[in-house]
Write an enzyme that holds these catalytic residues in place. Structure first.
Site, PDB file in Angstrom:
ATOM      1  N   ASP A  17       4.214  58.442   3.056  1.00 24.42           N
ATOM      2  CA  ASP A  17       3.785  59.206   1.888  1.00 24.42           C
ATOM      3  C   ASP A  17       2.392  58.785   1.445  1.00 24.42           C
ATOM      4  OD1 ASP A  17       5.359  61.272   1.211  1.00 24.42           O
ATOM      5  OD2 ASP A  17       6.345  60.329  -0.479  1.00 24.42           O
ATOM      6  N   ASP A 320      19.059  59.586  -5.490  1.00 21.60           N
ATOM      7  CA  ASP A 320      20.172  59.148  -4.642  1.00 21.60           C
ATOM      8  C   ASP A 320      21.524  59.382  -5.318  1.00 21.60           C
ATOM      9  OD1 ASP A 320      19.319  57.330  -6.516  1.00 21.60           O
ATOM     10  OD2 ASP A 320      19.352  55.593  -5.209  1.00 21.60           O
TER      11      ASP A 320
HETATM   12  O1  LIG Z   1       6.657  59.282  -3.897  1.00 21.78           O
HETATM   13  C1  LIG Z   1       7.405  58.489  -3.336  1.00 21.78           C
HETATM   14  C2  LIG Z   1       8.029  57.415  -4.004  1.00 21.78           C
HETATM   15  C3  LIG Z   1       8.870  56.558  -3.300  1.00 21.78           C
HETATM   16  N1  LIG Z   1       9.088  56.767  -1.976  1.00 21.78           N
HETATM   17  C4  LIG Z   1       9.968  55.851  -1.237  1.00 21.78           C
HETATM   18  O2  LIG Z   1      11.135  55.600  -1.988  1.00 21.78           O
HETATM   19  C5  LIG Z   1      11.651  54.353  -1.644  1.00 21.78           C
HETATM   20  C6  LIG Z   1      12.162  53.599  -2.849  1.00 21.78           C
HETATM   21  O3  LIG Z   1      11.122  53.263  -3.699  1.00 21.78           O
HETATM   22  P1  LIG Z   1      10.956  51.822  -4.377  1.00 21.78           P
HETATM   23  O4  LIG Z   1       9.707  51.854  -5.156  1.00 21.78           O
HETATM   24  O5  LIG Z   1      11.145  50.747  -3.389  1.00 21.78           O
HETATM   25  O6  LIG Z   1      12.124  51.860  -5.444  1.00 21.78           O
HETATM   26  P2  LIG Z   1      13.383  50.891  -5.664  1.00 21.78           P
HETATM   27  O7  LIG Z   1      13.560  50.777  -7.128  1.00 21.78           O
HETATM   28  O8  LIG Z   1      13.308  49.645  -4.926  1.00 21.78           O
HETATM   29  O9  LIG Z   1      14.491  51.858  -5.048  1.00 21.78           O
HETATM   30  C7  LIG Z   1      15.810  52.015  -5.456  1.00 21.78           C
HETATM   31  O10 LIG Z   1      15.947  53.072  -6.394  1.00 21.78           O
HETATM   32  C8  LIG Z   1      15.510  54.369  -5.950  1.00 21.78           C
HETATM   33  C9  LIG Z   1      15.861  55.371  -7.002  1.00 21.78           C
HETATM   34  O11 LIG Z   1      15.232  55.080  -8.190  1.00 21.78           O
HETATM   35  C10 LIG Z   1      16.174  54.741  -4.641  1.00 21.78           C
HETATM   36  O12 LIG Z   1      15.594  55.913  -4.147  1.00 21.78           O
HETATM   37  C11 LIG Z   1      16.001  53.648  -3.636  1.00 21.78           C
HETATM   38  O13 LIG Z   1      16.597  53.960  -2.420  1.00 21.78           O
HETATM   39  C12 LIG Z   1      16.570  52.367  -4.197  1.00 21.78           C
HETATM   40  O14 LIG Z   1      16.432  51.318  -3.248  1.00 21.78           O
HETATM   41  C13 LIG Z   1      10.580  53.602  -0.888  1.00 21.78           C
HETATM   42  O15 LIG Z   1      10.942  53.504   0.448  1.00 21.78           O
HETATM   43  C14 LIG Z   1       9.361  54.472  -1.055  1.00 21.78           C
HETATM   44  O16 LIG Z   1       8.536  54.440   0.019  1.00 21.78           O
HETATM   45  C15 LIG Z   1       8.485  57.824  -1.310  1.00 21.78           C
HETATM   46  O17 LIG Z   1       8.676  57.995  -0.112  1.00 21.78           O
HETATM   47  N2  LIG Z   1       7.660  58.656  -1.999  1.00 21.78           N
END
Ligand SMILES: O=c1ccn([C@@H]2O[C@H](COP(=O)(O)OP(=O)(O)O[C@H]3O[C@H](CO)[C@@H](O)[C@H](O)[C@H]3O)[C@@H](O)[C@H]2O)c(=O)[nH]1
Ligand SMILES: [Mn+2]
Length: 609
Positions: A17, A320
């Site tokens: 992304d 999710d």
């Molecule tokens: O515009 C975006 C924003 C995020 N992501 C992906 O989304 C994932 C999760 O993002 P992260 O910032 O790591 O969030 P976390 O808080 O760690 O994620 C938790 O919470 C999210 C929901 O809020 C879920 O989608 C995730 O799977 C869960 O692990 C990562 O792989 C990012 O690369 C994208 O691909 N595009």
């Protein structure tokens, strides 16, 4: 790529992304390295199969140490090349020549404004795509979906949906595993484990997704930020198996492609696994690259049900949870898996602010679900069991919890200063219910925590994080959700930070809470801590000054003073950060002044009126 599974049946897709040529370059290097790495994993039974994680701890075996060391050297050289290129911040010409894909970046305006970039780095159908021992390699695809400023990209849900469409054209595997960018595969058998459930002869066909427990590889012994959700993950989510299945947690989850794409479960639905396999496209890779681009374009989803009925659902901060709920409401069940060796390991936030921001996003999202038309209680009516509908609610309503917590942190202390007694006298029999809630309930929680493998200090930290989260992150989440409902604020996914400086990392390893930033959340935390400190001072003053009434004060305010005392104890690291620390992780002095002023104002106001 190194899963214990026939490589010709695997296809790996990476969604970038950020649309960065540096990521593309790193992936190109990884594709090359896989030719050595995959046979190496087989030969030495490597676990975990992530080279970075493996070499961090493994030491060379006695037999064939030369081979082992040469692969390690190969890996380190690759890492150095990638790091050097990142430092350079552009792709040098000699690397650009290695792959036609780099030419795509001639047309990239910025990471928010570019065409679809789709490159099949390894074409698994190609007979030349083999490792150094001549075994086939899995297909490897790079995708940066189209981004244009005038089109909403829907964050992670949008990128997943683009991946689902592109992969359905290229490999169309019936099962999809999705893993966040900050996680790695830790158990090479995870695919087989999940297939055991999907292929179960009795119940397998009902299952839409298999969610693995989320673990983290950067937790400290006592988890200062309580990031592992120990009890929730090890007890609660498992329990959901019995009432319809766990929620989808976004990462480390195997989905049945059909269910993810919106298919309803029909009674007696049966999968003929022999037939579904191998429906791969027979066009050339370059033809696929060209024809699939449109699937990841900004406009493809216009006038379709993508994001509503198909794929991950848009418009929610917890895409999710809502997607999982929607799938369950279509008649499917789900399963939870936590093998002895964790399936996937991720990175937990390592500063307090990162943790609070992450929690705020989650709670904001959950409350948003509850207040939307997808509210499990109503939306799930006649679709999923009542028990499951109820099970979603405590999570959905976590943010609303802040009100009760704020009350219990502020009121008893102010009333103590003012001389209003809130709880029954120490000698009264009515004390019992309060004592019961306070002690037995906490003792139960401690017991659960220890049972799930935590430490006593870990539990204390867990309690502190509950307090911090509820009084700051959840409060803001509640506030923002209401603003959003009223139309004053827009959806914003704040990505959890993935990098931090070395000093901060050291403090994290030493389990020292990292403040070191200004944020309204810290203002609240510090003010509440100061307030309770003043409360204790006030109570002490009363006890000391009213000498003959000594016992009377304790009798009347005993429980209240105890509560204040417990809060002060929980807040000890805050006082330390406010007044005694010198490192960069201490509370900024502006926060210190503000908190003292706010707390004094609150106290004076209470005393006067
Ligand atoms: O515009 C975006 C924003 C995020 N992501 C992906 O989304 C994932 C999760 O993002 P992260 O910032 O790591 O969030 P976390 O808080 O760690 O994620 C938790 O919470 C999210 C929901 O809020 C879920 O989608 C995730 O799977 C869960 O692990 C990562 O792989 C990012 O690369 C994208 O691909 N595009
Ligand atoms: Mn993450």
């Amino acid at each position: 790529m190194a899963y214990d599974y026939p490589p010709e049946k695997l296809s790996i897709y990476l969604s970038d992304d950020g649309g960065s040529d540096l990521t593309f370059y790193a992936m190109l290097e990884a594709a090359n390295f896989s030719k050595t790495w995959l046979p190496f994993c087989k030969k030495f039974r490597v676990e975990p199969t992530s080279p970075e994680a493996y070499f961090r701890t493994a030491s060379e075996p006695l037999n064939d140490a030369d081979n082992w060391l040469s692969v390690k050297k190969l890996y380190e050289e690759m890492k150095m090349r990638i790091e050097a290129t990142i430092k350079l911040n552009r792709i040098p010409d000699h690397i650009r020549k290695q792959h036609k894909g780099f030419r795509e970046w001639d047309f990239v305006l910025s990471k928010h404004d570019h065409q679809t970039i789709l490159q099949i780095l390894i074409d698994g159908r190609d007979s030349n795509a083999v490792d150094i021992e001549g075994n086939p390699l899995p297909t490897l695809v790079y995708l940066a979906r189209e981004k244009r400023p005038q089109h909403h990209h829907h964050f992670k849900a949008g990128s997943m949906n683009a991946l689902i469409r592109v992969s359905s054209r290229i490999s169309n595997g019936p099962i999809i595993l999705n893993v966040d960018c900050d996680m790695y595969a830790n158990n090479s058998k995870a695919i087989k484990y999940s297939l055991c459930l999907f292929m179960d002869e009795k119940k397998g066909d009902e299952i839409a997704y298999v969610q693995f427990l989320q673990s983290f590889d950067n937790l400290t012994k006592n988890e200062i930020y309580a990031s592992s959700f120990r009890v929730l993950q090890q007890l609660e989510l498992h329990g959901l198996d019995a009432i319809g299945g766990p929620c989808y947690n976004g990462s480390g989850c195997f989905h049945r492609r059909e269910a993810l794409c919106g298919k309803k479960y029909e009674k007696n639905y049966k999968v003929d696994w022999k037939k579904v396999s191998d429906t791969k496209a027979d066009e050339s890779a370059s033809f696929l690259e060209e024809t699939c681009k449109v699937l990841a374009s900004c406009t493809f989803e216009h006038n379709t049900t993508w994001g509503k009925e198909m794929g991950l659902i848009y418009g929610f901060l917890v895409e999710d949870i809502i997607t999982g709920l929607n799938i369950q409401c279509k008649g499917w069940t789900s399963m939870y898996l936590s093998p002895e060796r964790d399936g996937f390991l991720g990175v937990a936030p390592i500063t307090l602010l990162q943790t609070l921001v992450q929690h705020k996003r989650w709670m904001d999202g959950h409350l948003q679900v509850f207040l939307s038309r997808y509210c499990p209680l109503l939306y799930g009516y006649k679709k999923i069991p009542l028990k499951l509908r109820l099970a979603y609610c405590p999570y959905n309503l976590w943010a609303a919890n802040c009100l009760a917590t704020l009350y219990i942190v502020v009121m008893p202390c102010l009333c103590l200063l003012k001389g209003i007694s809130l709880f029954p006298k120490i000698s009264s029999p009515w004390l019992f219910p309060f004592a019961y809630v306070a002690f037995v309930h906490r003792a139960y929680s401690l017991n659960e925590f220890l049972w799930c493998g935590g430490t006593f200090r870990g539990w204390c930290n867990d309690q502190r994080m509950w307090l911090f989260n509820r009084t700051s992150a959840y409060f803001f989440a509640l506030f923002e959700t209401i603003l959003k409902l009223l139309g004053y604020s827009r959806l914003n996914f704040v990505v959890t930070a993935k990098v931090s400086d070395k000093e901060a990392l050291k403090r994290y390893d030493g389990e020292l809470i990292e403040f070191g930033a200004t944020s309204p959340m810290f203002d609240i935390l510090a003010t509440l801590a100061m307030l309770n400190l003043f409360g204790i001072f006030g109570a002490l003053k009363k006890i000391i000054l009213d000498v003959d009434e000594d016992l009377q004060v304790l009798e009347k305010f005993g429980l209240q003073t105890l509560l204040c005392f417990v809060l002060v104890t929980i807040n000890l690291p805050v006082y330390q950060a406010l007044f005694f620390r010198n490192d960069n992780g201490k509370m900024p002095s502006s926060v210190t002044y503000k908190s003292i002023i706010f707390a004094m104002l609150a106290c004076t106001a209470t005393m006067c009126f």
